[in-house]
Design a protein around this motif. Sequence first.
Motif, PDB file in Angstrom:
ATOM      1  N   ASP A  10      -1.857   3.956  -5.307  1.00  0.00           N
ATOM      2  CA  ASP A  10      -1.847   2.620  -4.749  1.00  0.00           C
ATOM      3  C   ASP A  10      -1.663   1.718  -5.703  1.00  0.00           C
ATOM      4  O   ASP A  10      -2.504   1.848  -7.066  1.00  0.00           O
ATOM      5  CB  ASP A  10      -3.246   2.617  -3.986  1.00  0.00           C
ATOM      6  N   PHE A  11      -0.786   0.764  -5.563  1.00  0.00           N
ATOM      7  CA  PHE A  11      -0.603  -0.244  -6.828  1.00  0.00           C
ATOM      8  C   PHE A  11      -1.958  -0.986  -7.060  1.00  0.00           C
ATOM      9  O   PHE A  11      -2.172  -1.529  -8.295  1.00  0.00           O
ATOM     10  CB  PHE A  11       0.624  -1.259  -6.379  1.00  0.00           C
ATOM     11  N   GLY A  12      -2.851  -1.149  -6.117  1.00  0.00           N
ATOM     12  CA  GLY A  12      -4.048  -1.778  -6.303  1.00  0.00           C
ATOM     13  C   GLY A  12      -5.265  -1.040  -6.671  1.00  0.00           C
ATOM     14  O   GLY A  12      -6.318  -1.454  -7.080  1.00  0.00           O
ATOM     15  N   ASP A  13      -5.011   0.391  -7.097  1.00  0.00           N
ATOM     16  CA  ASP A  13      -6.148   1.171  -7.664  1.00  0.00           C
ATOM     17  C   ASP A  13      -6.548   0.773  -9.040  1.00  0.00           C
ATOM     18  O   ASP A  13      -5.707   0.170  -9.893  1.00  0.00           O
ATOM     19  CB  ASP A  13      -5.464   2.515  -7.641  1.00  0.00           C
ATOM     20  N   GLY A  41       4.346  -8.673  -4.942  1.00  0.00           N
ATOM     21  CA  GLY A  41       2.972  -8.959  -4.294  1.00  0.00           C
ATOM     22  C   GLY A  41       2.405  -7.461  -4.261  1.00  0.00           C
ATOM     23  O   GLY A  41       2.858  -6.377  -4.428  1.00  0.00           O
ATOM     24  N   ASP A  42       1.173  -7.497  -3.703  1.00  0.00           N
ATOM     25  CA  ASP A  42       0.371  -6.381  -3.603  1.00  0.00           C
ATOM     26  C   ASP A  42       0.971  -5.110  -2.771  1.00  0.00           C
ATOM     27  O   ASP A  42       0.585  -3.921  -2.732  1.00  0.00           O
ATOM     28  CB  ASP A  42      -1.075  -6.606  -3.342  1.00  0.00           C
ATOM     29  N   ASP A  43       1.702  -5.596  -1.612  1.00  0.00           N
ATOM     30  CA  ASP A  43       2.453  -4.712  -0.835  1.00  0.00           C
ATOM     31  C   ASP A  43       3.789  -4.305  -1.369  1.00  0.00           C
ATOM     32  O   ASP A  43       4.484  -3.544  -0.297  1.00  0.00           O
ATOM     33  CB  ASP A  43       2.212  -5.015   0.580  1.00  0.00           C
ATOM     34  N   ASP A  44       4.450  -4.946  -2.386  1.00  0.00           N
ATOM     35  CA  ASP A  44       5.869  -4.691  -2.672  1.00  0.00           C
ATOM     36  C   ASP A  44       5.973  -3.310  -2.794  1.00  0.00           C
ATOM     37  O   ASP A  44       7.362  -2.507  -2.703  1.00  0.00           O
ATOM     38  CB  ASP A  44       6.150  -5.223  -3.961  1.00  0.00           C
ATOM     39  N   THR A  46       4.732  -0.358  -1.102  1.00  0.00           N
ATOM     40  CA  THR A  46       3.973   0.277  -0.116  1.00  0.00           C
ATOM     41  C   THR A  46       5.424   0.862   0.810  1.00  0.00           C
ATOM     42  O   THR A  46       6.276   0.000   1.166  1.00  0.00           O
ATOM     43  CB  THR A  46       3.393  -0.890   0.924  1.00  0.00           C
ATOM     44  N   ASP A  49       9.121   0.548   2.375  1.00  0.00           N
ATOM     45  CA  ASP A  49       9.955  -0.592   1.459  1.00  0.00           C
ATOM     46  C   ASP A  49       9.343  -0.401  -0.085  1.00  0.00           C
ATOM     47  O   ASP A  49       9.922  -1.531  -0.725  1.00  0.00           O
ATOM     48  CB  ASP A  49       9.730  -2.033   1.859  1.00  0.00           C
ATOM     49  N   ARG A  68      10.714  -1.367  -5.295  1.00  0.00           N
ATOM     50  CA  ARG A  68      10.561  -2.323  -4.045  1.00  0.00           C
ATOM     51  C   ARG A  68      11.932  -2.387  -3.494  1.00  0.00           C
ATOM     52  O   ARG A  68      12.869  -2.543  -4.325  1.00  0.00           O
ATOM     53  CB  ARG A  68       9.815  -3.395  -4.413  1.00  0.00           C
TER      54      ARG A  68
END
Length: 152
Positions: A10-13, A41-44, A46, A49, A68
Amino acid sequence: MYEIKIRMADFGDPAVRALLMDVLGELSERYGGSGDDTPIGDDDFTPPDGAFFVADDGERLVGCAGWRRHGDDAELKRMFTARSIRGRGLGRRMLATIEESARAAGCRRLILETGDKQPEAIALYESAGYARIEDFGYYKDEADVRSFAKDL
């Protein structure tokens, strides 16, 4: 010798964010400023995508890379190997992991931008079959940017 495992993360970990500080620190050493101001972006990263991967030696994270979606292409971002582990083929393994993930998601090419002060990265990309393309992205008008692509 320990085994380095590559896994999706997870990029946000918090552990990923700590490693990304090393990435930006090294870019700042080479180029000045904050290292890289590219909007991310935090969801780039995910699925479907994008995806983000880390290399874990069992004690700490020693590498990372993500992709991404960029139209029909996948854009490589935040490719990094810790100085302590360089020269052991981890960068090539990370790149292969990114290519496989992006291909599985239906992307037709992997594109990336790097800079002329990263000769080892450029050498890796060229040896892995990447060719120069017209510059794109956040730094496309900078003289030191180098953009590459490879068909997946």
